[in-house]
Design a protein around this motif. Structure first.
Motif, mmCIF file in Angstrom:
data_model
loop_
_atom_site.group_PDB
_atom_site.id
_atom_site.type_symbol
_atom_site.label_atom_id
_atom_site.label_comp_id
_atom_site.label_asym_id
_atom_site.label_seq_id
_atom_site.Cartn_x
_atom_site.Cartn_y
_atom_site.Cartn_z
ATOM 1 N N ASN A 1 0.817 -1.215 0.000
ATOM 2 C CA ASN A 1 0.000 0.000 0.000
ATOM 3 C C ASN A 1 0.853 1.268 0.000
ATOM 4 N N ASP A 2 1.982 1.232 0.691
ATOM 5 C CA ASP A 2 2.893 2.389 0.698
ATOM 6 C C ASP A 2 3.517 2.586 -0.686
ATOM 7 N N ILE A 3 3.871 1.475 -1.311
ATOM 8 C CA ILE A 3 4.434 1.532 -2.667
ATOM 9 C C ILE A 3 3.391 2.084 -3.633
ATOM 10 N N SER A 4 2.153 1.610 -3.493
ATOM 11 C CA SER A 4 1.054 2.072 -4.341
ATOM 12 C C SER A 4 0.876 3.581 -4.233
ATOM 13 N N PHE A 5 0.959 4.106 -3.028
ATOM 14 C CA PHE A 5 0.832 5.553 -2.826
ATOM 15 C C PHE A 5 1.905 6.302 -3.618
ATOM 16 N N LEU A 6 3.147 5.822 -3.564
ATOM 17 C CA LEU A 6 4.245 6.490 -4.270
ATOM 18 C C LEU A 6 4.072 6.400 -5.790
ATOM 19 N N ILE A 7 3.548 5.282 -6.264
ATOM 20 C CA ILE A 7 3.293 5.124 -7.700
ATOM 21 C C ILE A 7 2.221 6.109 -8.151
ATOM 22 N N ARG A 8 1.146 6.205 -7.372
ATOM 23 C CA ARG A 8 0.069 7.132 -7.717
ATOM 24 C C ARG A 8 0.555 8.576 -7.658
ATOM 25 N N LYS A 9 1.365 8.902 -6.670
ATOM 26 C CA LYS A 9 1.915 10.254 -6.538
ATOM 27 C C LYS A 9 2.771 10.604 -7.761
ATOM 28 N N ALA A 10 3.618 9.684 -8.181
ATOM 29 C CA ALA A 10 4.468 9.919 -9.352
ATOM 30 C C ALA A 10 3.628 10.036 -10.622
ATOM 31 N N SER A 11 2.583 9.222 -10.721
ATOM 32 C CA SER A 11 1.696 9.283 -11.892
ATOM 33 C C SER A 11 1.011 10.639 -11.979
ATOM 34 N N PHE A 12 0.555 11.150 -10.841
ATOM 35 C CA PHE A 12 -0.063 12.475 -10.806
ATOM 36 C C PHE A 12 0.929 13.538 -11.259
ATOM 37 N N ALA A 13 2.162 13.456 -10.784
ATOM 38 C CA ALA A 13 3.181 14.449 -11.151
ATOM 39 C C ALA A 13 3.440 14.444 -12.656
ATOM 40 N N ILE A 14 3.571 13.270 -13.219
ATOM 41 C CA ILE A 14 3.840 13.154 -14.653
ATOM 42 C C ILE A 14 2.653 13.676 -15.462
ATOM 43 N N HIS A 15 1.444 13.255 -15.075
ATOM 44 C CA HIS A 15 0.256 13.665 -15.821
ATOM 45 C C HIS A 15 0.029 15.168 -15.709
ATOM 46 N N THR A 16 0.305 15.737 -14.548
ATOM 47 C CA THR A 16 0.161 17.182 -14.367
ATOM 48 C C THR A 16 1.144 17.932 -15.259
ATOM 49 N N ALA A 17 2.361 17.429 -15.355
ATOM 50 C CA ALA A 17 3.395 18.108 -16.143
ATOM 51 C C ALA A 17 3.193 17.955 -17.648
ATOM 52 N N LEU A 18 2.774 16.749 -18.098
ATOM 53 C CA LEU A 18 2.746 16.469 -19.535
ATOM 54 C C LEU A 18 1.367 16.205 -20.109
ATOM 55 N N GLY A 19 0.425 15.835 -19.262
ATOM 56 C CA GLY A 19 -0.928 15.571 -19.733
ATOM 57 C C GLY A 19 -1.063 14.269 -20.493
ATOM 58 N N PRO A 20 -2.237 14.055 -21.082
ATOM 59 C CA PRO A 20 -2.495 12.830 -21.851
ATOM 60 C C PRO A 20 -1.937 12.933 -23.266
ATOM 61 N N GLY A 21 -1.965 11.797 -23.963
ATOM 62 C CA GLY A 21 -1.661 11.810 -25.392
ATOM 63 C C GLY A 21 -0.286 11.338 -25.800
ATOM 64 N N LEU A 22 0.568 11.006 -24.840
ATOM 65 C CA LEU A 22 1.895 10.498 -25.197
ATOM 66 C C LEU A 22 1.847 8.986 -25.348
ATOM 67 N N LEU A 23 2.887 8.423 -25.894
ATOM 68 C CA LEU A 23 2.975 6.976 -26.042
ATOM 69 C C LEU A 23 3.149 6.303 -24.685
ATOM 70 N N GLU A 24 2.637 5.096 -24.587
ATOM 71 C CA GLU A 24 2.781 4.309 -23.359
ATOM 72 C C GLU A 24 4.244 4.184 -22.958
ATOM 73 N N SER A 25 5.128 3.979 -23.921
ATOM 74 C CA SER A 25 6.552 3.798 -23.627
ATOM 75 C C SER A 25 7.155 5.041 -22.967
ATOM 76 N N VAL A 26 6.651 6.216 -23.315
ATOM 77 C CA VAL A 26 7.138 7.457 -22.694
ATOM 78 C C VAL A 26 6.726 7.486 -21.228
ATOM 79 N N TYR A 27 5.454 7.178 -20.968
ATOM 80 C CA TYR A 27 4.980 7.167 -19.586
ATOM 81 C C TYR A 27 5.718 6.108 -18.762
ATOM 82 N N GLU A 28 6.020 4.974 -19.368
ATOM 83 C CA GLU A 28 6.756 3.913 -18.670
ATOM 84 C C GLU A 28 8.143 4.405 -18.252
#
Length: 125
Positions: free
Chosen positions: A4-31
């Motif tokens: 659950n702690d790991i999940s929180f950090l993953i979600r936090k990082a996902s929010f940061a990336i999505h806030t900075a770059l938004g949708p529409g990029l390739l899956e490989s970029v998000y990975e």
């Protein structure tokens, strides 16, 4: 660290990336970016992890590939699609079952608000 702690950090990082770059990029970029953010947070990140499939005495070494495995505990399956299908959810559940891991996150970055694109899946957690 608990799943659950790991999940929180993953979600936090996902929010940061999505806030900075938004949708529409390739899956490989998000990975790549998610792996980078999680490593910066001090987590062990493996990408494109081979998942063997055993069936009737036959072993397929690279039956599947998990997008990310965090701390050898949490499986992350990434998408960048207009609509998540039931098969995407089932894919992650299959990865959890075959790998024996207890927690997985299905994250679709191609959404206006990332909170609507994150799905938690459990396997005996």
């Amino acid at each position: 660290m608990h799943e659950n702690d790991i999940s929180f950090l993953i979600r936090k990082a996902s929010f940061a990336i999505h806030t900075a770059l938004g949708p529409g990029l390739l899956e490989s970029v998000y990975e790549t970016l998610l792996g980078h953010e999680l490593r910066r947070a001090g987590l062990e990140v493996k990408t494109q992890v081979a998942l063997p499939v055993l069936y009737d005495g036959l072993r397929l070494e690279n039956g599947f590939r998990m997008d990310l495995l965090i701390e050898n505990k949490v499986v992350v399956e990434l998408k960048s699609v207009e609509v998540l299908l039931e098969v995407h959810h089932m894919q992650l559940l299959t990865y959890l079952k075959l790998s024996g891991h207890k927690l997985g996150l299905l994250i679709n970055f191609n959404v206006p608000a990332i909170k609507t694109g994150i799905f938690r899946k459990v396997n005996g957690l």
